[in-house]
Motif scaffolding. Structure first.
Motif, PDB file in Angstrom:
ATOM      1  N   LYS A 168     -35.614 -17.580  11.284  1.00 21.82           N
ATOM      2  CA  LYS A 168     -36.262 -16.885  12.399  1.00 21.82           C
ATOM      3  C   LYS A 168     -35.694 -15.477  12.537  1.00 21.82           C
ATOM      4  O   LYS A 168     -34.456 -15.313  12.576  1.00 21.82           O
ATOM      5  N   ASP A 169     -36.580 -14.484  12.622  1.00 22.14           N
ATOM      6  CA  ASP A 169     -36.137 -13.112  12.891  1.00 22.14           C
ATOM      7  C   ASP A 169     -36.122 -12.941  14.418  1.00 22.14           C
ATOM      8  O   ASP A 169     -37.167 -13.010  15.068  1.00 22.14           O
ATOM      9  N   GLU A 170     -34.933 -12.717  14.980  1.00 24.87           N
ATOM     10  CA  GLU A 170     -34.794 -12.658  16.444  1.00 24.87           C
ATOM     11  C   GLU A 170     -34.768 -11.228  16.979  1.00 24.87           C
ATOM     12  O   GLU A 170     -34.537 -11.023  18.174  1.00 24.87           O
ATOM     13  N   THR A 171     -34.979 -10.240  16.093  1.00 22.97           N
ATOM     14  CA  THR A 171     -34.755  -8.843  16.481  1.00 22.97           C
ATOM     15  C   THR A 171     -35.603  -8.423  17.687  1.00 22.97           C
ATOM     16  O   THR A 171     -35.093  -7.828  18.649  1.00 22.97           O
ATOM     17  N   LYS A 172     -36.892  -8.756  17.644  1.00 25.76           N
ATOM     18  CA  LYS A 172     -37.803  -8.294  18.706  1.00 25.76           C
ATOM     19  C   LYS A 172     -37.384  -8.905  20.056  1.00 25.76           C
ATOM     20  O   LYS A 172     -37.292  -8.202  21.064  1.00 25.76           O
ATOM     21  N   GLU A 173     -37.101 -10.201  20.018  1.00 20.22           N
ATOM     22  CA  GLU A 173     -36.690 -10.922  21.233  1.00 20.22           C
ATOM     23  C   GLU A 173     -35.396 -10.305  21.809  1.00 20.22           C
ATOM     24  O   GLU A 173     -35.261 -10.156  23.036  1.00 20.22           O
ATOM     25  N   ILE A 174     -34.492  -9.938  20.923  1.00 23.03           N
ATOM     26  CA  ILE A 174     -33.215  -9.357  21.378  1.00 23.03           C
ATOM     27  C   ILE A 174     -33.455  -7.995  22.018  1.00 23.03           C
ATOM     28  O   ILE A 174     -32.929  -7.696  23.098  1.00 23.03           O
ATOM     29  N   LEU A 175     -34.304  -7.180  21.399  1.00 26.70           N
ATOM     30  CA  LEU A 175     -34.596  -5.858  21.983  1.00 26.70           C
ATOM     31  C   LEU A 175     -35.275  -6.000  23.344  1.00 26.70           C
ATOM     32  O   LEU A 175     -34.963  -5.268  24.286  1.00 26.70           O
ATOM     33  N   GLU A 176     -36.176  -6.971  23.453  1.00 27.34           N
ATOM     34  CA  GLU A 176     -36.835  -7.199  24.759  1.00 27.34           C
ATOM     35  C   GLU A 176     -35.817  -7.621  25.811  1.00 27.34           C
ATOM     36  O   GLU A 176     -35.848  -7.169  26.953  1.00 27.34           O
ATOM     37  N   GLY A 177     -34.870  -8.486  25.401  1.00 26.27           N
ATOM     38  CA  GLY A 177     -33.821  -8.938  26.322  1.00 26.27           C
ATOM     39  C   GLY A 177     -32.947  -7.779  26.783  1.00 26.27           C
ATOM     40  O   GLY A 177     -32.558  -7.708  27.954  1.00 26.27           O
ATOM     41  N   ILE A 178     -32.659  -6.851  25.881  1.00 25.32           N
ATOM     42  CA  ILE A 178     -31.831  -5.686  26.233  1.00 25.32           C
ATOM     43  C   ILE A 178     -32.576  -4.830  27.267  1.00 25.32           C
ATOM     44  O   ILE A 178     -32.008  -4.384  28.262  1.00 25.32           O
ATOM     45  N   GLU A 179     -33.872  -4.636  27.051  1.00 27.37           N
ATOM     46  CA  GLU A 179     -34.670  -3.841  28.015  1.00 27.37           C
ATOM     47  C   GLU A 179     -34.691  -4.520  29.379  1.00 27.37           C
ATOM     48  O   GLU A 179     -34.547  -3.871  30.414  1.00 27.37           O
ATOM     49  N   ARG A 180     -34.876  -5.851  29.391  1.00 30.35           N
ATOM     50  CA  ARG A 180     -34.907  -6.588  30.668  1.00 30.35           C
ATOM     51  C   ARG A 180     -33.581  -6.439  31.392  1.00 30.35           C
ATOM     52  O   ARG A 180     -33.526  -6.173  32.583  1.00 30.35           O
TER      53      ARG A 180
END
Ligand SMILES: C[S@@+](CC[C@H](N)C(=O)[O-])C[C@H]1O[C@@H](n2cnc3c(N)ncnc32)[C@H](O)[C@@H]1O
Length: 275
Positions: free
Chosen positions: A214-226
């Motif tokens: 699983k590539d988690e990069t997008k989810e991690i960037l969204e979490g950082i923005e939140r």
């Protein structure tokens, strides 16, 4: 500087164990609060912290009867999470001596020494017999290891037949180089990033069957923005990341920049040892 010295210099802060103990003493004896609250900002040295550890453990099918090897266990936060949430027995292998000492002090203080053993050593030469672990857990460690074939062959050696490898790591993105310093390396000397496809191929060539990737990069960037849009707590924390890692703000800023610019990616993978 040789490799082991460089890793110790990157991560080790002098008298870390004593400093942490002094803070824990000041915070009293409430074990649950120490685990959940006081240590939370520092003890899981990977993106998404405790949530990532719990997700990885669920994905690999961890249960309390299992014996787990946590390679590059840091100051033992993931091991404490696995022991307290899943009840399993964990051996943490860690190269940085200060981290090993600090982990033992914390484990003792929170009453988890009976569930977690710490061994100081190098993942390239694991000090374990063949086929003694159900799971090899490895979070944000491969970035520091040049000879990934060797870590994978050692992992395979210590796993039972059909044992599983649970991996959470940073890989190289499509843009190079990365901005330094980052948490795992102040400069290119101990930064060894493979691209996700190189790593995936290497693991399969090393005798593991892929169960998930699983590539988690997008989810991690969204979490950082939140997280950025939330108001910051005004209560001072008794322990901050600066105790564990030098100059964490610059390193964190560079990690976010590397993620946003496509210089690094974050991968979660589960593999089973081939017969
Ligand atoms: C970024 S930290 C992650 C720590 C821990 N896995 C966590 O997620 O909290 C990387 C850790 O790997 C350890 N490490 C790096 N190379 C190692 C090696 N060859 N053998 C054992 N540990 C190693 C470092 O000392 C450091 O504690």
């Amino acid at each position: 500087m040789n490799y082991e010295k460089a890793i110790n210099a990157q991560y080790g802060q002098s008298d870390l164990g004593k400093k942490i103990l002094a803070i824990l003493e000041g915070e009293g004896l409430d074990t649950a609060r120490l685990i959940q609250d006081i240590l939370a900002p520092i003890e899981e040295l990977h993106l998404r912290g405790r949530s990532a550890t719990i997700e990885l453990a669920r994905a690999v099918g961890l249960n309390e009867s299992m014996r787990v090897l946590d390679i590059g266990c840091g100051i033992g936060g993931p091991a404490r999470t696995l022991a307290s949430e899943f009840g399993c027995h964990i051996i943490g292998l860690e190269l940085c001596e200060e981290y090993c000492n600090a982990t033992e002090i914390i484990n003792d203080r929170v009453g988890l020494s009976n569930k977690i053993e710490i061994r100081q050593g190098n993942a390239l030469n694991m000090p374990f017999d063949n086929e003694i672990f159900d799971i090899v857990f490895m979070q944000h460690v491969l970035m520091n290891i040049e000879n990934k074939e060797r870590v994978l062959s050692q992992s395979k050696r210590v796993l039972y037949p059909k044992g599983r490898l649970a991996l959470n790591t940073i890989c190289a993105g499509s843009i190079t180089p990365i901005h330094f310093p980052v948490i795992w390396a102040n400069n290119p000397d101990i930064n060894f990033l493979f691209t996700a496809s190189e790593l995936r191929q290497l693991i399969s060539n090393s005798g593991f069957k892929e169960l998930s990737w699983k590539d988690e990069t997008k989810e991690i960037l969204e979490g950082i923005e939140r997280a950025r849009s939330k108001p910051r707590s005004k209560n001072p924390q008794p322990i901050s990341l600066g105790l564990i890692v030098a100059d964490p703000s610059t390193k964190w800023r560079n990690i976010v920049r590397n993620l946003k610019e496509g210089r690094i990616e974050v991968i979660q993978g589960i593999f089973e040892k081939n017969q």
